[in-house]
Design a protein around this motif. Structure first.
Motif, PDB file in Angstrom:
ATOM      1  N   ALA A  59       0.807  -1.212  -0.095  1.00 55.62           N
ATOM      2  CA  ALA A  59      -0.138   0.137  -0.045  1.00 55.62           C
ATOM      3  C   ALA A  59       0.705   1.242  -0.128  1.00 55.62           C
ATOM      4  N   ARG A  60       2.303   1.129   0.414  1.00 51.74           N
ATOM      5  CA  ARG A  60       3.068   2.242   0.216  1.00 51.74           C
ATOM      6  C   ARG A  60       3.698   2.584  -0.980  1.00 51.74           C
ATOM      7  N   ALA A  61       3.498   1.703  -1.994  1.00 53.77           N
ATOM      8  CA  ALA A  61       4.192   1.588  -3.123  1.00 53.77           C
ATOM      9  C   ALA A  61       3.731   2.866  -4.014  1.00 53.77           C
ATOM     10  N   GLU A  62       4.663   3.604  -4.787  1.00 55.17           N
ATOM     11  CA  GLU A  62       4.141   4.578  -5.703  1.00 55.17           C
ATOM     12  C   GLU A  62       4.927   4.184  -7.122  1.00 55.17           C
ATOM     13  N   ALA A 103       7.351  -5.269 -12.141  1.00 59.50           N
ATOM     14  CA  ALA A 103       8.010  -4.429 -11.161  1.00 59.50           C
ATOM     15  C   ALA A 103       7.319  -4.524  -9.780  1.00 59.50           C
ATOM     16  N   ASP A 104       5.959  -4.801  -9.897  1.00 61.64           N
ATOM     17  CA  ASP A 104       5.097  -4.816  -8.492  1.00 61.64           C
ATOM     18  C   ASP A 104       4.831  -6.234  -7.839  1.00 61.64           C
ATOM     19  N   GLU A 105       5.721  -7.017  -8.466  1.00 65.41           N
ATOM     20  CA  GLU A 105       5.396  -8.383  -7.872  1.00 65.41           C
ATOM     21  C   GLU A 105       6.349  -9.118  -6.994  1.00 65.41           C
ATOM     22  N   LEU A 122      13.740   0.953  -5.948  1.00 68.85           N
ATOM     23  CA  LEU A 122      13.223   1.305  -7.305  1.00 68.85           C
ATOM     24  C   LEU A 122      13.193   0.062  -7.896  1.00 68.85           C
ATOM     25  N   SER A 123      11.958  -0.333  -8.417  1.00 64.73           N
ATOM     26  CA  SER A 123      12.055  -1.756  -9.373  1.00 64.73           C
ATOM     27  C   SER A 123      11.618  -1.282 -10.656  1.00 64.73           C
ATOM     28  N   VAL A 124      12.537  -1.758 -11.689  1.00 67.36           N
ATOM     29  CA  VAL A 124      12.219  -1.318 -13.106  1.00 67.36           C
ATOM     30  C   VAL A 124      11.145  -2.129 -14.015  1.00 67.36           C
ATOM     31  N   GLU A 125      10.167  -1.317 -14.370  1.00 68.82           N
ATOM     32  CA  GLU A 125       8.997  -1.995 -15.402  1.00 68.82           C
ATOM     33  C   GLU A 125       9.523  -2.087 -16.623  1.00 68.82           C
ATOM     34  N   TYR A 126      10.694  -2.831 -16.912  1.00 67.44           N
ATOM     35  CA  TYR A 126      11.300  -2.942 -18.104  1.00 67.44           C
ATOM     36  C   TYR A 126      10.251  -3.793 -19.352  1.00 67.44           C
TER      37      TYR A 126
END
Length: 318
Positions: A59-62, A103-105, A122-126
């Protein structure tokens, strides 16, 4: 030196044996992923599976959006909880064989790094293959790293930068460090790398070739098809700009290599960590008896030990 006793099957604890049997059974109960049409593959990318369920979302992710090579590039950001000392930033690159994943898994992992280590994660949505083959994923991750090493550092208010990933995410993390060194003169932009069960040789190491059909998370066919989907036919898969195990590794930061002995990619870590050490980069290799591919995804005592070592490694870099 790695303790040879780690590779003795007798050292595998009952919890790990039970988990591995459950993973194999869960995969056997599902349709062969390579029989699915590409449309269903796309749909299932977001759904997860019983054998490898998606982790809960934070819930904290942006989401942060930066300029990418082919348009906007999204980074999933989780900041340390209030009261946590901010020590730096951790650039994460997700697993999934270049064709799965998002990136959200892995939000729980990244929340842990944020709250325990004090890193903004920071996770990259490549971009994913096969629609976007080599080098699409790599240039997206390179763009994220350049942003973080440049204006992102100031925007986030951090100094110490670290990088890491699992499986193909570890592959992409090493490739990013090599490109930053060779193309941008930033060989030490990151203070260290957390490399978990990396896929470092797309030409396939002996442990991959000899694994066989048992799908303990992944098998020989899976890893072969991952490489086939990412790299177009006609490209030499043992080029240093494709498989980092063949690259000149000098001038890179220390790395923590993590792998289980029941991982088809075991040789990739053993070979790469040896070359890393020979290049004078420093670091540590942690081998866990019976651990499956990216075993830290599955809760248990062994996973907790591995995650605690990762925490300590990252905190030492701040």
């Amino acid at each position: 030196m790695i303790d040879h006793a780690l590779f003795d099957p007798a050292t595998i604890d009952p919890e790990t044996k039970r988990l591995n049997a459950e993973i194999v059974a869960a995969h056997a109960a599902q349709p062969d992923p390579w029989t699915l049409p590409i449309e269903e593959v796309r749909a299932r990318r977001r759904a997860g599976t019983q054998a490898s369920p998606a982790m809960p979302r934070s819930a904290r992710a942006e989401w942060l959006t930066i300029d990418g090579p082919e348009g906007p590039l999204r980074l999933r950001c989780i900041r340390p909880k209030p009261g946590t000392k901010l020590r730096g930033a951790y650039l994460h690159i997700h697993r999934g064989g270049w064709i799965w994943g998002s990136a959200d898994e892995q939000d729980p992992w990244l929340e842990r790094v944020a709250d325990t280590c004090g890193f903004i994660t920071l996770s990259v949505e490549y971009r994913l293959a096969p629609e976007h083959p080599y080098p699409a994923a790599l240039v997206d991750c390179e763009a994220a790293a350049l942003w973080l090493a440049g204006k992102g550092r100031a925007e986030l208010g951090v100094n110490a930068l670290t990088i890491g990933g699992e499986s193909v995410g570890a592959h992409l993390a090493v490739m990013v460090m090599l490109r930053l060194r060779d193309r941008h003169g930033l060989g030490r932009a990151f203070r260290g790398a957390n490399l978990n069960a990396g896929f470092f040789d797309l030409g396939l190491t002996p442990s991959v070739r000899n694994w066989g059909a048992e799908r303990l998370v992944v098998n020989t066919e899976d890893l072969t098809r991952f490489a086939d989907g990412y790299v177009r036919e006609g490209i030499d898969r043992r080029r240093p700009d494709v498989s980092p195990i063949y690259a000149d590794l000098k001038g890179l930061p220390p790395a923590l290599f993590t792998v289980g002995t029941c991982d088809p990619l075991l040789d990739d870590t053993l070979y790469m960590s040896s070359r890393w050490a020979a290049a004078g980069n420093g670091g540590h290799t942690a081998v866990y008896p019976g651990g499956c591919h990216v075993f830290v995804r599955y809760p248990g005592a062994m996973s907790e030990r591995a995650l605690e070592l990762i925490d300590r490694f990252l905190m030492a870099l701040a």
